[in-house]
Motif scaffolding. Sequence first.
Motif, PDB file in Angstrom:
ATOM      1  N   PRO A   1      21.951  26.169  -8.081  1.00 62.48           N
ATOM      2  CA  PRO A   1      21.964  24.855  -8.749  1.00 62.48           C
ATOM      3  C   PRO A   1      23.370  24.347  -9.067  1.00 62.48           C
ATOM      4  O   PRO A   1      23.596  23.129  -9.105  1.00 62.48           O
ATOM      5  CB  PRO A   1      21.158  25.103 -10.031  1.00 62.48           C
ATOM      6  N   ASP A   2      24.324  25.245  -9.282  1.00 66.39           N
ATOM      7  CA  ASP A   2      25.664  24.810  -9.661  1.00 66.39           C
ATOM      8  C   ASP A   2      26.499  24.331  -8.490  1.00 66.39           C
ATOM      9  O   ASP A   2      27.638  23.876  -8.684  1.00 66.39           O
ATOM     10  CB  ASP A   2      26.408  25.945 -10.379  1.00 66.39           C
TER      11      ASP A   2
ATOM     12  N   LEU B   1      30.247  20.568  -6.415  1.00 67.14           N
ATOM     13  CA  LEU B   1      31.087  20.269  -5.250  1.00 67.14           C
ATOM     14  C   LEU B   1      30.916  18.837  -4.770  1.00 67.14           C
ATOM     15  O   LEU B   1      31.680  18.378  -3.910  1.00 67.14           O
ATOM     16  CB  LEU B   1      30.744  21.235  -4.111  1.00 67.14           C
ATOM     17  N   ILE B   2      29.951  18.115  -5.310  1.00 65.78           N
ATOM     18  CA  ILE B   2      29.684  16.740  -4.871  1.00 65.78           C
ATOM     19  C   ILE B   2      30.616  15.783  -5.610  1.00 65.78           C
ATOM     20  O   ILE B   2      30.732  15.838  -6.837  1.00 65.78           O
ATOM     21  CB  ILE B   2      28.216  16.355  -5.129  1.00 65.78           C
ATOM     22  N   ASP B   3      31.268  14.896  -4.866  1.00 62.99           N
ATOM     23  CA  ASP B   3      32.110  13.866  -5.461  1.00 62.99           C
ATOM     24  C   ASP B   3      31.308  12.578  -5.552  1.00 62.99           C
ATOM     25  O   ASP B   3      30.920  11.999  -4.537  1.00 62.99           O
ATOM     26  CB  ASP B   3      33.368  13.656  -4.616  1.00 62.99           C
ATOM     27  N   HIS B   4      31.057  12.122  -6.787  1.00 64.51           N
ATOM     28  CA  HIS B   4      30.272  10.904  -6.997  1.00 64.51           C
ATOM     29  C   HIS B   4      31.135   9.656  -7.119  1.00 64.51           C
ATOM     30  O   HIS B   4      30.610   8.579  -7.413  1.00 64.51           O
ATOM     31  CB  HIS B   4      29.413  11.058  -8.258  1.00 64.51           C
TER      32      HIS B   4
ATOM     33  N   ALA C   1      35.490  10.213 -12.201  1.00 68.73           N
ATOM     34  CA  ALA C   1      35.434  11.394 -13.061  1.00 68.73           C
ATOM     35  C   ALA C   1      34.231  11.383 -13.998  1.00 68.73           C
ATOM     36  O   ALA C   1      33.618  12.431 -14.247  1.00 68.73           O
ATOM     37  CB  ALA C   1      36.728  11.509 -13.866  1.00 68.73           C
ATOM     38  N   VAL C   2      33.882  10.220 -14.544  1.00 65.82           N
ATOM     39  CA  VAL C   2      32.733  10.150 -15.460  1.00 65.82           C
ATOM     40  C   VAL C   2      31.441  10.446 -14.720  1.00 65.82           C
ATOM     41  O   VAL C   2      30.583  11.196 -15.212  1.00 65.82           O
ATOM     42  CB  VAL C   2      32.684   8.780 -16.154  1.00 65.82           C
ATOM     43  N   SER C   3      31.272   9.884 -13.538  1.00 67.07           N
ATOM     44  CA  SER C   3      30.059  10.154 -12.759  1.00 67.07           C
ATOM     45  C   SER C   3      29.981  11.623 -12.379  1.00 67.07           C
ATOM     46  O   SER C   3      28.898  12.233 -12.430  1.00 67.07           O
ATOM     47  CB  SER C   3      30.036   9.277 -11.503  1.00 67.07           C
ATOM     48  N   ASN C   4      31.110  12.208 -11.997  1.00 68.46           N
ATOM     49  CA  ASN C   4      31.102  13.630 -11.639  1.00 68.46           C
ATOM     50  C   ASN C   4      30.667  14.488 -12.810  1.00 68.46           C
ATOM     51  O   ASN C   4      29.959  15.494 -12.635  1.00 68.46           O
ATOM     52  CB  ASN C   4      32.493  14.062 -11.176  1.00 68.46           C
TER      53      ASN C   4
ATOM     54  N   LEU D   1      26.718  13.508 -13.776  1.00 68.82           N
ATOM     55  CA  LEU D   1      25.730  13.790 -12.739  1.00 68.82           C
ATOM     56  C   LEU D   1      25.720  15.263 -12.339  1.00 68.82           C
ATOM     57  O   LEU D   1      24.948  15.657 -11.465  1.00 68.82           O
ATOM     58  CB  LEU D   1      25.985  12.908 -11.509  1.00 68.82           C
ATOM     59  N   HIS D   2      26.578  16.062 -12.976  1.00 70.88           N
ATOM     60  CA  HIS D   2      26.447  17.517 -12.858  1.00 70.88           C
ATOM     61  C   HIS D   2      25.263  17.941 -13.728  1.00 70.88           C
ATOM     62  O   HIS D   2      24.974  17.317 -14.749  1.00 70.88           O
ATOM     63  CB  HIS D   2      27.731  18.190 -13.331  1.00 70.88           C
ATOM     64  N   ARG D   3      24.567  18.980 -13.299  1.00 66.96           N
ATOM     65  CA  ARG D   3      23.347  19.423 -13.985  1.00 66.96           C
ATOM     66  C   ARG D   3      22.301  18.309 -13.982  1.00 66.96           C
ATOM     67  O   ARG D   3      21.633  18.061 -14.985  1.00 66.96           O
ATOM     68  CB  ARG D   3      23.628  19.866 -15.416  1.00 66.96           C
ATOM     69  N   ALA D   4      22.165  17.655 -12.852  1.00 69.11           N
ATOM     70  CA  ALA D   4      21.161  16.581 -12.722  1.00 69.11           C
ATOM     71  C   ALA D   4      20.014  17.072 -11.827  1.00 69.11           C
ATOM     72  O   ALA D   4      19.290  17.986 -12.219  1.00 69.11           O
ATOM     73  CB  ALA D   4      21.828  15.315 -12.182  1.00 69.11           C
ATOM     74  N   GLU D   5      19.853  16.496 -10.626  1.00 70.83           N
ATOM     75  CA  GLU D   5      18.700  16.851  -9.777  1.00 70.83           C
ATOM     76  C   GLU D   5      18.622  18.347  -9.484  1.00 70.83           C
ATOM     77  O   GLU D   5      17.511  18.911  -9.440  1.00 70.83           O
ATOM     78  CB  GLU D   5      18.769  16.064  -8.457  1.00 70.83           C
ATOM     79  N   THR D   6      19.759  18.997  -9.274  1.00 69.91           N
ATOM     80  CA  THR D   6      19.721  20.426  -8.942  1.00 69.91           C
ATOM     81  C   THR D   6      19.341  21.291 -10.138  1.00 69.91           C
ATOM     82  O   THR D   6      19.146  22.502  -9.984  1.00 69.91           O
ATOM     83  CB  THR D   6      21.083  20.905  -8.405  1.00 69.91           C
TER      84      THR D   6
END
Length: 367
Positions: free
Chosen positions: A38-39, A43-46, A49-52, A55-60
Amino acid sequence: MDSVSQIALGAAVGVATMGRRTAPWKAALWGGLCGTLPDLDALIDHGDAVSNMTLHRAETHALFWLTLASPVLAGLAALLARERDRFGRWWLATWLVLVTHPLLDAMTVYGTQLALPFSDWPWGVGSVFIIDPLYTLPLLIGLAVSLARRGAPGRLRANAIGLLLSTCYLGWSVLAQTIVEDRVRGALAAAGDPAAREVPMLVTPTAFNTVLWRVVVMRGERYDEGFVSLLDGARAPRFASFERGLPLHARVRELPAVERMTRFTHGFWRLAERDGRIVLTDLRMGQEPYYVFAFAVAALSPNPGLQPLTPVRVGGRQGMEVGASLRWLRDRALGADSFPPGFPARRTMPASAPHPDLPASRAGAAR
């Protein structure tokens, strides 16, 4: 939680669930792998910085999506282990490993979106620090003993004991958090604070322990910050008071990054002008004057108004003296009445003193 804790939890859950139905090393290997999957969303760049961050600990980390993914991953595990006849047990083990990851993350203060796609609310109990050896070590020790004692009777018992101890530690953390919050609210009420029982309050552990706690009390235009140890005895907590930057919020509140952060932090934020930019800080992680997450969201313009910026992360813990901070952490946890290095303690007040927000009549009564 940190990656080591998640790998250890996944491996321990895998071994406990599979039992003697497969080789423990297979269950541990697959559990550790699924425990860290899940972590990988980090590695995904949204795009900013605020979106990153938000949106961490979201769908995964959503229980619904992880449940849907579990039979696919379990089928792969059964195929690789050449145990397709035990697919049902592999499915249970994989599902438990996947869902315990976000449930453990939700015990920290960061914010885990467990209920997606039905709700994007960031759940965060905030009763454990992101790295806590007292949680992780029982898992590692129990797992190591179980894997090392090949063929020994009852060798899986050590792994089960490790899981039990780590889970009990999480329960203790919630109890300790409740004790500290009740103590602080009681001290504020004794000082004559009329909002002592309702005021928004954040109670989170300091690094690596559940003995010393950081407390943030939101006061409208200001917030108070202090530290409480379970070993403080009857001594009333002390707080420092800081401006929250509400006038700046009125100017930037409609920016998407500000809207997202004010909701994600559950209202524990501040705004300040720094080097010609408006910086939004998450008050939940870090302490004065060092915070983990602070973002420049707008630039001041020579003319009235602001220039929105693509949010960038600023500040952090630069200049923080790690050695001095760790020594303070030890001493303060043991009951020393002191603030951490760099903390603006000159602006402090005891909880037993009347709060500046109180009307003069109540302040006089409190004295």
